[in-house]
Every structure is written in structure tokens, then in C-alpha cells.
Scaffold this active site. Sequence first.
Site, short mmCIF file in Angstrom:
data_model
loop_
_atom_site.label_atom_id
_atom_site.label_comp_id
_atom_site.label_asym_id
_atom_site.label_seq_id
_atom_site.Cartn_x
_atom_site.Cartn_y
_atom_site.Cartn_z
CE LYS A 127 -3.53 -0.33 4.67
NZ LYS A 127 -4.70 0.22 5.83
CG HIS B 30 -2.16 -0.72 0.67
ND1 HIS B 30 -1.90 -1.94 1.49
CD2 HIS B 30 -3.32 -0.72 0.58
CE1 HIS B 30 -3.34 -2.97 1.20
NE2 HIS B 30 -3.83 -1.63 0.70
N1 LIG Z 1 -12.60 -0.87 3.12
C1 LIG Z 1 -11.96 0.10 2.37
O1 LIG Z 1 -12.21 -0.88 1.26
C2 LIG Z 1 -10.65 0.94 2.29
C3 LIG Z 1 -10.32 0.89 1.07
C4 LIG Z 1 -9.08 2.46 1.53
C5 LIG Z 1 -8.84 3.10 2.29
N2 LIG Z 1 -9.27 2.74 3.25
C6 LIG Z 1 -8.99 2.66 4.91
O2 LIG Z 1 -10.31 4.18 4.97
C7 LIG Z 1 -9.28 4.86 6.01
C8 LIG Z 1 -9.13 6.17 5.66
O3 LIG Z 1 -8.15 6.35 4.29
P1 LIG Z 1 -7.95 8.03 3.55
O4 LIG Z 1 -6.84 7.16 2.19
O5 LIG Z 1 -9.14 8.12 3.06
O6 LIG Z 1 -7.35 8.62 3.94
P2 LIG Z 1 -7.00 9.71 3.84
O7 LIG Z 1 -6.54 10.47 2.95
O8 LIG Z 1 -5.71 9.80 5.30
O9 LIG Z 1 -8.30 10.64 4.97
C9 LIG Z 1 -8.64 10.56 6.33
C10 LIG Z 1 -10.80 11.25 7.01
O10 LIG Z 1 -10.22 11.39 7.72
C11 LIG Z 1 -10.59 12.78 8.46
N3 LIG Z 1 -11.08 12.95 9.73
C12 LIG Z 1 -9.72 12.21 10.66
N4 LIG Z 1 -10.07 12.08 12.18
C13 LIG Z 1 -11.58 12.40 11.43
C14 LIG Z 1 -12.27 13.16 12.67
N5 LIG Z 1 -12.54 12.43 14.03
N6 LIG Z 1 -14.06 13.79 12.14
C15 LIG Z 1 -14.11 14.11 10.75
N7 LIG Z 1 -13.02 13.48 9.79
C16 LIG Z 1 -11.95 12.69 10.36
C17 LIG Z 1 -9.23 13.32 7.43
O11 LIG Z 1 -9.69 15.19 8.09
P3 LIG Z 1 -8.22 16.16 7.68
O12 LIG Z 1 -8.10 15.79 6.55
O13 LIG Z 1 -8.83 16.90 8.17
O14 LIG Z 1 -6.58 14.80 8.16
C18 LIG Z 1 -9.21 13.31 6.61
O15 LIG Z 1 -10.36 14.07 5.39
C19 LIG Z 1 -8.24 3.80 6.36
O16 LIG Z 1 -8.18 3.31 7.47
C20 LIG Z 1 -8.17 3.44 5.08
O17 LIG Z 1 -7.21 2.46 5.73
C21 LIG Z 1 -10.28 1.46 3.51
#
Ligand SMILES: NC(=O)c1ccc[n+]([C@@H]2O[C@H](COP(=O)([O-])OP(=O)(O)OC[C@H]3O[C@@H](n4cnc5c(N)ncnc54)[C@H](OP(=O)(O)O)[C@@H]3O)[C@@H](O)[C@H]2O)c1
Length: 239
Positions: free
Chosen positions: A139, A135
Site C-alpha cells: 500500500k 494494510h
Molecule cells: N476505495 C476503496 O475501497 C479501496 C479499496 C482497495 C484499494 N484502494 C486503493 O485503490 C488503489 C489501487 O489499489 P490496488 O490494490 O488495485 O493497486 P495495484 O494492485 O498496485 O494496481 C494499480 C493498477 O493501476 C495501474 N496504473 C498505474 N498508473 C496508471 C495509469 N497512469 N493509467 C492506468 N493504469 C495505471 C497499475 O498498472 P501496472 O499493472 O502497469 O503497474 C495497476 O494495474 C490504491 O490507491 C488503493 O489504496 C481503494
Amino acid sequence: MNIALIGYGKMGKVIEEVAIRKGHQIALKLTSKDVWDKDTLVNHSTDVAIEFTQPSVVTKNILTCFDANVPVVVGTTGWYQGVNEISQTCIEKNQAMLYASNFSIGVNLFFKINEMVAALMNKYNEYEVSVTEVHHVHKKDAPSGTAISIAEGILKYYPKKIQWRLDSNKDGLWIRARRVGDEKGYHSVCYQSEVDSIQIDHQAHSRKGFAIGAVLAAEYIKGKNGVFQMKDVLDFFSR
Ligand SMILES: NC(=O)c1ccc[n+]([C@@H]2O[C@H](COP(=O)([O-])OP(=O)(O)OC[C@H]3O[C@@H](n4cnc5c(N)ncnc54)[C@H](OP(=O)(O)O)[C@@H]3O)[C@@H](O)[C@H]2O)c1
């Protein structure tokens, strides 16, 4: 449907595109900078929340959705030690939650293929099985939730292997976790003997596959009570 995006990062932005293309509205886009609670969700007439944030806040976010009476689709990974307790709370409070380590339809097909291959290969002791996941460098959790799901699918057929591990050990199932550039998600299972190897793998080309599955899950969960997983969605839509 009015969707609240809890987390508007890499995934939240792609989910927004997919949801709008399917005719849904984005009622809210929440990041770590926003102050919000159950009233925020209620005041924006949220039908379903889609949560893609980070492991340290996911439990609190899910509980806020329960308090607001809003079904929640949870994509955040790396929090599954708390999943039984949250599932129990969901049922007790008559709420709805759908969580998946991977929302991609292709990966969910890969989960099934993985178990079929494990059921065949466990009879051949000369092959040692291992899992590899790659990844992007940002991550936060390792191994990926998807790799853990794949490992659990294999362990069902390998009772001698006690659990998955991040290092190589005869009694455990080795998951190699690598972090490279902007890699969207690569998972493979390798069966290696002294003379050859057999490998199955899945390569995500973009984040859109996860977003399509997450929106499908949101459409599925609206109006339901209980705890659901991606296989419920796929069984429903492939009928
Ligand atoms: N299940 C699946 O199919 C799948 C697929 C891809 C990713 N994921 C998972 O999904 C998660 C997010 O991935 P990503 O790539 O989108 O991460 P990312 O780009 O870091 O985005 C995370 C988002 O969450 C926000 N956030 C953090 N704390 C928060 C809170 N308390 N309340 C509201 N928003 C909050 C962040 O805000 P800021 O912008 O202010 O930092 C950011 O906008 C990870 O755990 C990843 O492993 C899962």
C-alpha cells in the site's frame, strides 16, 4: 453497462469478476503500460469508468474522464488534498464523479457506528481515543483513506483534538498505521482509560467487498451529473 477499468491491478481484477457476474461488460482494462486518452474511452463506448490506480496519476485520469464525458468512480486513495479543486471542475464541466476512501458496505456502516460511539464517548474525559489501521505491505499511502475518514468522524465530536496525527500527542488524534503481509484491511477505534478499554473494529476478509461497492457506485452514477459519495449510493439502494 460498458465499464472501463482504469487500473487493472489487485482491485481492477476483482471488480472485473463482480461486474461480469452482474451482467456488465468490461470495455477496457488500462494499466500504466497503456497509452490512452479521452478518445480511447469514447471509442470503446464507455458508460462508466472505475479508477483504482495510484495517487500520482489519479487527478489526470479523472480529468480525462471529464473530457470524454464519462462518469468516473474513483477508488484510489491518498490524493484527497486535491479533491475540492477536482470537485469544482466536475461541477463546472457538468460531469459526474463518485469517490470513496472505502467502497465496502460494511465499512460505510462502520463509519456510522464510529460517529455514534464518538458522540457517546466524548463526555468521558478519562478515555483517550486512538485509531489503528493495518494494510498489506504494498500500500502506497499511510494512513489509509479509510482511517482518515474514521478520524474525521471522531474529530467532529472532539473539538479539543486539533487534527489526526501519525504519532502520539495529547492535542491530536493518533492513527497507528501498520503494514503487514497481504492484509486486506483492518480498522479499529480504541477508547482506553487507566482501568479498561472499549474497542470497535472492522476486518475485511477479501477485496470483494470493495469491488461490490464500486460496481454498485458505477450503476448509481450512470446518467447523473455532480459529485457523489458512498453514502449517496447506500441511501439510494437501502430505500
Ligand atoms: N476505495 C476503496 O475501497 C479501496 C479499496 C482497495 C484499494 N484502494 C486503493 O485503490 C488503489 C489501487 O489499489 P490496488 O490494490 O488495485 O493497486 P495495484 O494492485 O498496485 O494496481 C494499480 C493498477 O493501476 C495501474 N496504473 C498505474 N498508473 C496508471 C495509469 N497512469 N493509467 C492506468 N493504469 C495505471 C497499475 O498498472 P501496472 O499493472 O502497469 O503497474 C495497476 O494495474 C490504491 O490507491 C488503493 O489504496 C481503494
